[in-house]
Design a protein around this motif. Structure first.
Motif, short mmCIF file in Angstrom:
data_model
loop_
_atom_site.label_atom_id
_atom_site.label_comp_id
_atom_site.label_asym_id
_atom_site.label_seq_id
_atom_site.Cartn_x
_atom_site.Cartn_y
_atom_site.Cartn_z
N PRO A 215 0.72 -0.83 -0.01
CA PRO A 215 0.13 0.21 -0.11
C PRO A 215 0.53 1.41 0.07
O PRO A 215 1.62 0.98 0.75
CB PRO A 215 -0.70 -0.23 0.93
CG PRO A 215 0.08 -1.09 2.22
CD PRO A 215 0.87 -2.21 1.76
N LEU A 216 0.23 2.05 -0.96
CA LEU A 216 1.39 3.43 -0.78
C LEU A 216 1.16 3.82 0.62
O LEU A 216 1.69 5.03 0.92
CB LEU A 216 0.67 4.49 -1.82
CG LEU A 216 0.76 5.61 -2.24
CD1 LEU A 216 0.51 6.17 -3.29
CD2 LEU A 216 0.77 6.90 -0.76
N GLN A 217 0.04 3.57 1.18
CA GLN A 217 0.51 4.47 2.83
C GLN A 217 1.49 4.00 3.68
O GLN A 217 2.22 4.78 4.93
CB GLN A 217 -1.36 4.37 3.77
CG GLN A 217 -1.71 5.21 2.61
CD GLN A 217 -2.82 3.86 1.45
OE1 GLN A 217 -2.42 2.80 0.87
NE2 GLN A 217 -4.01 4.46 1.14
N ALA A 218 1.43 2.95 3.13
CA ALA A 218 3.19 2.37 4.00
C ALA A 218 4.24 2.53 3.70
O ALA A 218 5.20 1.62 3.79
CB ALA A 218 2.62 0.69 4.01
N ILE A 219 4.10 3.09 2.42
CA ILE A 219 5.46 2.54 1.76
C ILE A 219 6.81 3.53 2.49
O ILE A 219 8.17 2.86 1.45
CB ILE A 219 5.26 3.98 0.34
CG1 ILE A 219 4.50 3.39 -0.71
CG2 ILE A 219 7.07 4.49 -0.38
CD1 ILE A 219 5.27 1.76 -1.00
N LYS A 220 6.62 4.31 3.31
CA LYS A 220 7.79 4.48 3.92
C LYS A 220 8.21 3.47 4.85
O LYS A 220 9.28 3.87 5.28
CB LYS A 220 7.20 5.93 5.12
CG LYS A 220 8.51 7.31 4.86
CD LYS A 220 8.01 8.65 6.09
CE LYS A 220 8.60 9.82 5.34
NZ LYS A 220 8.54 10.98 6.61
N ALA A 221 7.49 3.15 5.43
CA ALA A 221 7.84 1.40 6.57
C ALA A 221 9.18 1.09 6.07
O ALA A 221 10.06 1.02 6.35
CB ALA A 221 6.64 0.49 6.82
N VAL A 222 9.25 0.74 4.17
CA VAL A 222 10.45 0.04 3.14
C VAL A 222 11.80 0.86 3.67
O VAL A 222 12.75 0.37 4.33
CB VAL A 222 10.21 0.25 2.28
CG1 VAL A 222 11.32 -0.89 1.27
CG2 VAL A 222 8.43 -0.18 1.75
N PRO A 223 12.25 1.79 3.60
CA PRO A 223 13.15 2.82 3.82
C PRO A 223 13.32 3.20 5.13
O PRO A 223 14.81 2.41 5.61
CB PRO A 223 13.20 3.61 3.12
CG PRO A 223 11.53 4.40 2.98
CD PRO A 223 10.97 3.16 2.79
N LEU A 224 12.55 3.78 6.62
CA LEU A 224 12.40 3.49 7.17
C LEU A 224 13.36 1.81 7.80
O LEU A 224 14.47 1.33 8.86
CB LEU A 224 11.36 3.74 8.13
CG LEU A 224 10.90 4.85 8.27
CD1 LEU A 224 9.18 4.86 8.82
CD2 LEU A 224 12.17 5.69 8.52
N LEU A 225 12.51 0.49 7.73
CA LEU A 225 13.28 -0.63 8.01
C LEU A 225 14.32 -1.03 7.48
O LEU A 225 15.16 -1.66 8.34
CB LEU A 225 11.81 -1.89 7.34
CG LEU A 225 12.02 -2.78 8.14
CD1 LEU A 225 12.11 -3.14 9.38
CD2 LEU A 225 11.16 -3.97 7.19
N ALA A 226 14.38 -0.93 6.39
CA ALA A 226 15.95 -1.33 5.37
C ALA A 226 17.06 -0.37 6.12
O ALA A 226 18.03 -0.94 6.92
CB ALA A 226 16.06 -0.83 4.40
N ARG A 227 16.91 1.19 6.77
CA ARG A 227 17.25 1.98 7.19
C ARG A 227 18.35 1.79 8.75
O ARG A 227 19.22 1.93 9.38
CB ARG A 227 17.31 3.63 7.06
CG ARG A 227 17.89 4.02 5.45
CD ARG A 227 18.90 4.07 5.06
NE ARG A 227 19.74 4.47 4.32
CZ ARG A 227 19.41 5.36 3.22
NH1 ARG A 227 19.08 6.19 4.24
NH2 ARG A 227 19.78 5.20 1.91
N THR A 228 17.41 1.20 9.35
CA THR A 228 17.08 0.44 10.60
C THR A 228 18.58 -0.62 10.77
O THR A 228 19.37 -0.38 11.61
CB THR A 228 15.94 0.20 11.69
OG1 THR A 228 15.13 0.82 11.74
CG2 THR A 228 16.31 0.02 12.60
N ALA A 229 18.55 -1.46 10.25
CA ALA A 229 19.77 -2.03 9.26
C ALA A 229 21.10 -1.64 9.54
O ALA A 229 21.80 -2.03 9.70
CB ALA A 229 19.39 -3.19 8.37
#
Length: 271
Positions: A215-229
């Motif tokens: 979902p578009l509304q959750a797109i920001k979660a992808v870079p946030l999760l990745a950058r946490t690593a």
């Protein structure tokens, strides 16, 4: 998001009792732990169902592509925070995540919204996607704005991460209308805007993930999760080989003060 009185007192994500923990309708201990990988679990947590093999592979690729990006401002903020408070990993991690806005990492969300506007324009105007893409680029130029998902200060001939993600999306049969819209934007952007504007990774991530059904509304979660690593790696290294105060000192030396001169320093200058 609704503001004001709340009358929906429910969540469909998780619950627990004395004997069990349930996440998205599955028992955490007997059905999930040790039996699902983290990308699948992330997808399931957000959407309530496990991803298909295509969805999993696309999400995996995007997470890998964006996890690490060197000493960008958000990473510097995290490392300097840890140098100042070695016991505050959570504070340092938060500092790094809070620094992810519309320019760094959060740019994927902006690009996703731009791609959606191209699709909406084509649908509302009853026109083809290419005409809509051109119109959206012309509107961006007229407003003096940047074209989201396009251009890169270092990779002016093409962002290699974007190229790999788009090629993978094609290979696994994931590419759809969002990838098509992105490619049309990339096709016409340089001519309309007047400078090299290749597709960048911030455009490729939302295009491929939206086509995968995220979902578009959750797109920001992808870079946030990745950058946490990525931040985890930098904070661990910072705890072993600190460069936080070195970066701070270099910044102090690089910046020249041009504010008002104090009376004492004026007197010195006149002496």
């Amino acid at each position: 998001m609704r503001i004001g009185k709340q009358d929906q007192t429910y969540t469909a994500i998780a619950t627990s009792d004395a004997e069990s923990i349930t996440v998205r309708g599955q028992d955490l201990c007997s059905e999930l732990i040790g039996k699902i990988d983290f990308t699948d679990y992330f997808w399931m947590l957000v959407l309530g169902e496990r991803p298909s093999a295509t969805q999993r592979r696309m999400m995996d690729a995007c997470l890998v592509a964006i996890a690490e990006h060197g000493l960008v401002p958000s990473v510097q903020a995290a490392r300097m925070t840890l140098a100042a408070g070695p016991d505050a990993w959570q504070g340092a991690m938060a500092a790094g995540l809070l620094g992810m806005g519309s320019v760094v990492a959060g740019s994927s969300e902006v690009a996703a919204q731009f791609l959606q506007s191209v699709l909406d324009k084509a649908e509302e105007g009853g026109t083809d996607l290419e005409t809509a893409a051109i119109a959206c680029l012309e509107a961006v130029k007229a407003a003096g704005q940047k074209a989201p998902g396009l251009g890169h200060p270092q990779h002016s001939s093409g962002d290699p991460r974007a190229n790999v993600l788009l090629a993978l999306s094609d290979e696994i049969g994931n590419s759809g209308r969002y990838v098509e819209a992105l490619r049309l934007l990339g096709k016409h952007a340089s001519r309309i805007i007047g400078r090299p504007l290749p597709i960048n990774v911030s455009g490729a991530i939302p295009a491929t993930i939206l086509d995968a059904g995220f979902p578009l509304q959750a797109i920001k979660a992808v870079p946030l999760l990745a950058r946490t690593a990525g931040l985890s790696a930098h904070l661990y290294e910072e705890s072993l080989r600190s460069i936080g105060f070195i970066m701070s000192n270099v910044a102090d030396q690089a910046i020249t003060y041009d504010g008002p001169v104090s009376a004492r320093n004026r007197a010195k200058g006149g002496a």
